[in-house]
Design a protein around this motif. Structure first.
Motif, PDB file in Angstrom:
ATOM      1  N   GLN A 357     -22.596 -21.062  79.331  1.00  0.00           N
ATOM      2  CA  GLN A 357     -21.378 -20.898  80.125  1.00  0.00           C
ATOM      3  C   GLN A 357     -20.124 -20.985  79.267  1.00  0.00           C
ATOM      4  OE1 GLN A 357     -21.170 -22.122  84.373  1.00  0.00           O
ATOM      5  NE2 GLN A 357     -22.571 -23.713  83.705  1.00  0.00           N
ATOM      6  N   VAL A 358     -20.027 -21.998  78.424  1.00  0.00           N
ATOM      7  CA  VAL A 358     -18.792 -22.160  77.657  1.00  0.00           C
ATOM      8  C   VAL A 358     -18.626 -21.069  76.593  1.00  0.00           C
ATOM      9  CG1 VAL A 358     -18.771 -24.647  78.045  1.00  0.00           C
ATOM     10  CG2 VAL A 358     -19.793 -23.750  75.948  1.00  0.00           C
ATOM     11  N   LEU A 359     -19.743 -20.514  76.107  1.00  0.00           N
ATOM     12  CA  LEU A 359     -19.662 -19.477  75.077  1.00  0.00           C
ATOM     13  C   LEU A 359     -19.276 -18.114  75.643  1.00  0.00           C
ATOM     14  CD1 LEU A 359     -22.691 -20.543  72.883  1.00  0.00           C
ATOM     15  CD2 LEU A 359     -20.286 -20.560  72.213  1.00  0.00           C
ATOM     16  N   GLN A 360     -19.240 -17.989  76.970  1.00  0.00           N
ATOM     17  CA  GLN A 360     -18.829 -16.726  77.587  1.00  0.00           C
ATOM     18  C   GLN A 360     -17.408 -16.350  77.226  1.00  0.00           C
ATOM     19  OE1 GLN A 360     -19.509 -17.564  81.715  1.00  0.00           O
ATOM     20  NE2 GLN A 360     -21.736 -17.634  81.479  1.00  0.00           N
ATOM     21  N   LEU A 361     -16.564 -17.318  76.954  1.00  0.00           N
ATOM     22  CA  LEU A 361     -15.186 -17.027  76.554  1.00  0.00           C
ATOM     23  C   LEU A 361     -14.970 -17.201  75.055  1.00  0.00           C
ATOM     24  CD1 LEU A 361     -13.156 -18.635  79.477  1.00  0.00           C
ATOM     25  CD2 LEU A 361     -13.667 -16.230  79.095  1.00  0.00           C
ATOM     26  N   VAL A 362     -15.898 -17.873  74.366  1.00  0.00           N
ATOM     27  CA  VAL A 362     -15.751 -18.073  72.928  1.00  0.00           C
ATOM     28  C   VAL A 362     -16.150 -16.820  72.154  1.00  0.00           C
ATOM     29  CG1 VAL A 362     -16.517 -19.420  70.931  1.00  0.00           C
ATOM     30  CG2 VAL A 362     -16.113 -20.555  73.131  1.00  0.00           C
ATOM     31  N   TYR A 363     -17.356 -16.338  72.413  1.00  0.00           N
ATOM     32  CA  TYR A 363     -17.881 -15.215  71.628  1.00  0.00           C
ATOM     33  C   TYR A 363     -17.008 -13.948  71.677  1.00  0.00           C
ATOM     34  CZ  TYR A 363     -22.294 -16.371  69.316  1.00  0.00           C
ATOM     35  OH  TYR A 363     -23.238 -16.844  68.431  1.00  0.00           O
ATOM     36  N   PRO A 364     -16.669 -13.404  72.854  1.00  0.00           N
ATOM     37  CA  PRO A 364     -15.918 -12.149  72.846  1.00  0.00           C
ATOM     38  C   PRO A 364     -14.546 -12.256  72.200  1.00  0.00           C
ATOM     39  CG  PRO A 364     -16.002 -13.077  75.049  1.00  0.00           C
ATOM     40  CD  PRO A 364     -16.965 -13.858  74.212  1.00  0.00           C
ATOM     41  N   ASN A 365     -13.973 -13.458  72.154  1.00  0.00           N
ATOM     42  CA  ASN A 365     -12.676 -13.634  71.509  1.00  0.00           C
ATOM     43  C   ASN A 365     -12.787 -13.754  69.994  1.00  0.00           C
ATOM     44  OD1 ASN A 365     -10.238 -13.929  73.387  1.00  0.00           O
ATOM     45  ND2 ASN A 365     -11.827 -15.056  74.472  1.00  0.00           N
ATOM     46  N   GLU A 366     -13.961 -14.144  69.502  1.00  0.00           N
ATOM     47  CA  GLU A 366     -14.118 -14.352  68.063  1.00  0.00           C
ATOM     48  C   GLU A 366     -14.704 -13.157  67.333  1.00  0.00           C
ATOM     49  OE1 GLU A 366     -14.554 -19.165  67.528  1.00  0.00           O
ATOM     50  OE2 GLU A 366     -16.394 -17.973  67.637  1.00  0.00           O
ATOM     51  N   ILE A 367     -15.534 -12.356  67.981  1.00  0.00           N
ATOM     52  CA  ILE A 367     -16.304 -11.352  67.223  1.00  0.00           C
ATOM     53  C   ILE A 367     -15.738  -9.939  67.326  1.00  0.00           C
ATOM     54  CG2 ILE A 367     -18.411 -12.716  67.430  1.00  0.00           C
ATOM     55  CD1 ILE A 367     -19.390 -10.832  69.588  1.00  0.00           C
ATOM     56  N   PHE A 368     -14.527  -9.802  67.858  1.00  0.00           N
ATOM     57  CA  PHE A 368     -13.880  -8.490  67.922  1.00  0.00           C
ATOM     58  C   PHE A 368     -12.518  -8.549  67.252  1.00  0.00           C
ATOM     59  CE2 PHE A 368     -16.823  -8.488  71.505  1.00  0.00           C
ATOM     60  CZ  PHE A 368     -17.467  -7.265  71.326  1.00  0.00           C
ATOM     61  N   PRO A 369     -12.100  -7.450  66.602  1.00  0.00           N
ATOM     62  CA  PRO A 369     -10.785  -7.424  65.953  1.00  0.00           C
ATOM     63  C   PRO A 369      -9.654  -7.382  66.972  1.00  0.00           C
ATOM     64  CG  PRO A 369     -11.803  -5.256  65.849  1.00  0.00           C
ATOM     65  CD  PRO A 369     -12.838  -6.188  66.424  1.00  0.00           C
ATOM     66  N   THR A 370      -8.444  -7.588  66.484  1.00  0.00           N
ATOM     67  CA  THR A 370      -7.269  -7.661  67.354  1.00  0.00           C
ATOM     68  C   THR A 370      -7.125  -6.440  68.247  1.00  0.00           C
ATOM     69  OG1 THR A 370      -6.131  -9.032  65.711  1.00  0.00           O
ATOM     70  CG2 THR A 370      -4.763  -7.955  67.373  1.00  0.00           C
ATOM     71  N   GLU A 371      -7.455  -5.245  67.714  1.00  0.00           N
ATOM     72  CA  GLU A 371      -7.256  -4.012  68.480  1.00  0.00           C
ATOM     73  C   GLU A 371      -8.020  -3.985  69.798  1.00  0.00           C
ATOM     74  OE1 GLU A 371      -7.287  -2.616  64.088  1.00  0.00           O
ATOM     75  OE2 GLU A 371      -8.131  -4.215  65.327  1.00  0.00           O
ATOM     76  N   ILE A 372      -9.206  -4.593  69.832  1.00  0.00           N
ATOM     77  CA  ILE A 372     -10.029  -4.500  71.046  1.00  0.00           C
ATOM     78  C   ILE A 372     -10.454  -5.859  71.578  1.00  0.00           C
ATOM     79  CG2 ILE A 372     -10.908  -2.193  70.511  1.00  0.00           C
ATOM     80  CD1 ILE A 372     -13.538  -3.556  69.613  1.00  0.00           C
ATOM     81  N   ARG A 373      -9.840  -6.943  71.060  1.00  0.00           N
ATOM     82  CA  ARG A 373     -10.249  -8.282  71.492  1.00  0.00           C
ATOM     83  C   ARG A 373     -10.086  -8.460  72.997  1.00  0.00           C
ATOM     84  NH1 ARG A 373      -7.611 -11.130  67.971  1.00  0.00           N
ATOM     85  NH2 ARG A 373      -9.467 -11.273  66.647  1.00  0.00           N
ATOM     86  N   ALA A 374      -8.899  -8.176  73.500  1.00  0.00           N
ATOM     87  CA  ALA A 374      -8.650  -8.347  74.930  1.00  0.00           C
ATOM     88  C   ALA A 374      -9.508  -7.396  75.756  1.00  0.00           C
ATOM     89  CB  ALA A 374      -7.173  -8.138  75.237  1.00  0.00           C
ATOM     90  N   GLY A 375      -9.704  -6.180  75.249  1.00  0.00           N
ATOM     91  CA  GLY A 375     -10.542  -5.223  75.962  1.00  0.00           C
ATOM     92  C   GLY A 375     -11.977  -5.703  76.078  1.00  0.00           C
TER      93      GLY A 375
END
Length: 461
Positions: A357-375
């Protein structure tokens, strides 16, 4: 020759703490609005003359909104910046929440809650992108993980507030309860005033002077662009190009493990009394068991937040999915076990799934570059809400058609599938700078040391 100090190595300052508070509001509101409708449904349904179809539509309206809001929020945050989008969610919450005081039809209530859901969906990508792009790396994982705890806090406050308002016996109590989220929205809007734009996003847009000014404002005049780790790729690639370059696998990983871990959680969380009843637990066992299971979900998230840096992201995820799947498997094998043992297995699942559960917001914010992080966060949020709807609305049908034992087997199978995908694709990002974590070249198996903390003290914001 002195080493240039990265802003990812500085100590936590007042700005970081304030930003954590500002960004946690989205998760809190999500838990609040999704729970308050359940509290008020018994009162609002006869007041508006709802049939079963409209009850179902209104119950899922916010989830539908979050599905669309996640995509929209991710796209807008990457295109228009973090600061402007930061205020769209609170504005939608406030306007639509207060409007529920005067709702007179099922359609109007459905549309208002749909818009609230869109606001929640927008919140996730922008709030988490802000956090990850400013926080020192040693605090990044725990602070992002802590947002999940805020979801349960919002749900708990909704239950307490809703019940208190309904107990007043006011003829319009259900309207007041629904509109109560207006207060949270206004507070969220106010505390976000003065938030600067992300320096990383400004730099990606070529606005170097503005990025420099933001860094100096937050960390002090001795800091500048030379202290901001640069992402290695200078190519201006489109979202599709980035996916084709290798980030598509990461997007598949995030969407799969997030969605698959949400389906059983929502099933157990939303239908704890019904599930316990199917396992022949009734009366005090069912009542106190539901409360205990809900509490243990929070406990699991707190433990996982403490472990996220100690175990590492990959290890925590794999262990969480493995042991929570085994707990569901045991529930399927022994549906007629003694009441105490059933509650023990359910409680074990609630605690063990905390890591996923807690990694649901950790992983996508860490493993993508700035251009597509929010996407990426927006996409994961949207897909997870499909999982939430599936878990919420198929459970009653499953209990009736195939029984509690086989329902638990299905839940275990979904969790095992998430485990296999995570074992194949989950990288390790613990201790990495944001640049290295987002790079496709980092090792998926081992994390570097957390690095040396900086001795330079940035001035308080």
């Amino acid at each position: 020759m002195s080493r240039t100090i990265s802003i990812e190595e500085v100590p936590l300052n007042r700005f970081h703490r304030l930003l954590s508070l500002r960004s946690s509001g989205g998760s809190f509101v999500d838990g609040y609005v999704l729970s308050i409708i359940g509290v008020t449904m018994p009162a609002l349904s006869p007041a508006l003359g709802l049939n079963s179809l409209w009850e179902s539509l209104i119950a899922i309206s916010a989830l539908i909104g979050i599905f669309f809001g996640g995509f929209l929020g991710g796209y807008l945050t990457d295109r228009l910046g973090r600061r402007f989008i930061y205020f769209i969610g609170p504005t939608l919450f406030a306007v639509c929440s207060i409007s529920q005081l005067w709702v007179e039809s099922a359609l109007t209530l459905f549309l208002l809650r749909l818009l609230i859901g869109i606001g929640v969906g927008i919140e996730y990508p922008v709030a988490t992108a802000f956090l990850v792009e400013f926080l020192p790396k040693r605090y990044r994982g725990p602070r992002l993980a802590g947002l999940t705890i805020c979801w349960f806090a919002g749900a708990a406050v909704a239950y307490i507030t809703g019940e208190a308002i309904l107990q007043s016996q006011h003829p319009e109590a259900w309207r007041i309860a629904l509109a109560s989220s207006t207060i949270i929205a206004l507070l969220l809007f106010v505390i976000r005033l003065g938030t600067p734009e992300s320096a990383r996003w400004l730099l990606k847009k070529g606005r170097k002077q503005e990025a420099e000014a933001v860094i100096k404002r937050i960390f002090g005049p001795q800091f500048g662009l030379q202290n901001l780790p640069q992402e290695k790729s200078e190519l201006k690639l489109s979202f599709i190009d980035l996916l084709r370059s290798g980030y598509g696998k990461r997007m598949f990983f995030v969407a799969t493990f997030w969605t698959c871990s949400v389906i059983p959680v929502f099933a157990v969380y939303a239908f704890a009394p019904k599930v316990l009843d199917a396992m022949h637990l009734s009366g005090d066992w069912a009542a106190y068991g539901s409360i205990a299971i809900t509490t243990l979900f929070v406990v699991g998230c707190i433990i996982a937040t403490w472990l996220v840096n100690r175990m590492g992201r990959r290890s925590l995820l794999l262990n969480s999915l493995l042991w929570s799947a085994l707990a569901l498997l045991l529930l399927g094998w022994f549906p007629d076990a003694p009441s105490g043992l059933v509650l023990l297995m359910f409680g074990g699942y609630a605690v063990l799934v905390g890591g996923a559960q807690v990694l649901q917001l950790v992983y996508p914010n860490e493993i993508f570059p700035t251009e597509i992080r929010a996407g990426a966060v927006g996409f994961g949020t949207s897909m997870s809400r499909i999982g939430a709807m599936v878990g919420t609305y198929l459970v009653p049908m499953s209990l009736t058609s195939i029984g509690i034992g086989h329902t638990m087997f299905v839940a275990a199978g979904i969790t095992f599938f998430a485990l296999l995908v995570s074992w194949w694709l989950a990288p390790e990002t613990n201790g990495l700078s944001l640049d290295d974590a987002a790079s496709l070249n980092n090792s998926p198996q081992a994390a570097p040391s957390a690095g040396h903390a900086s001795n330079a003290q940035p001035r308080p914001y």
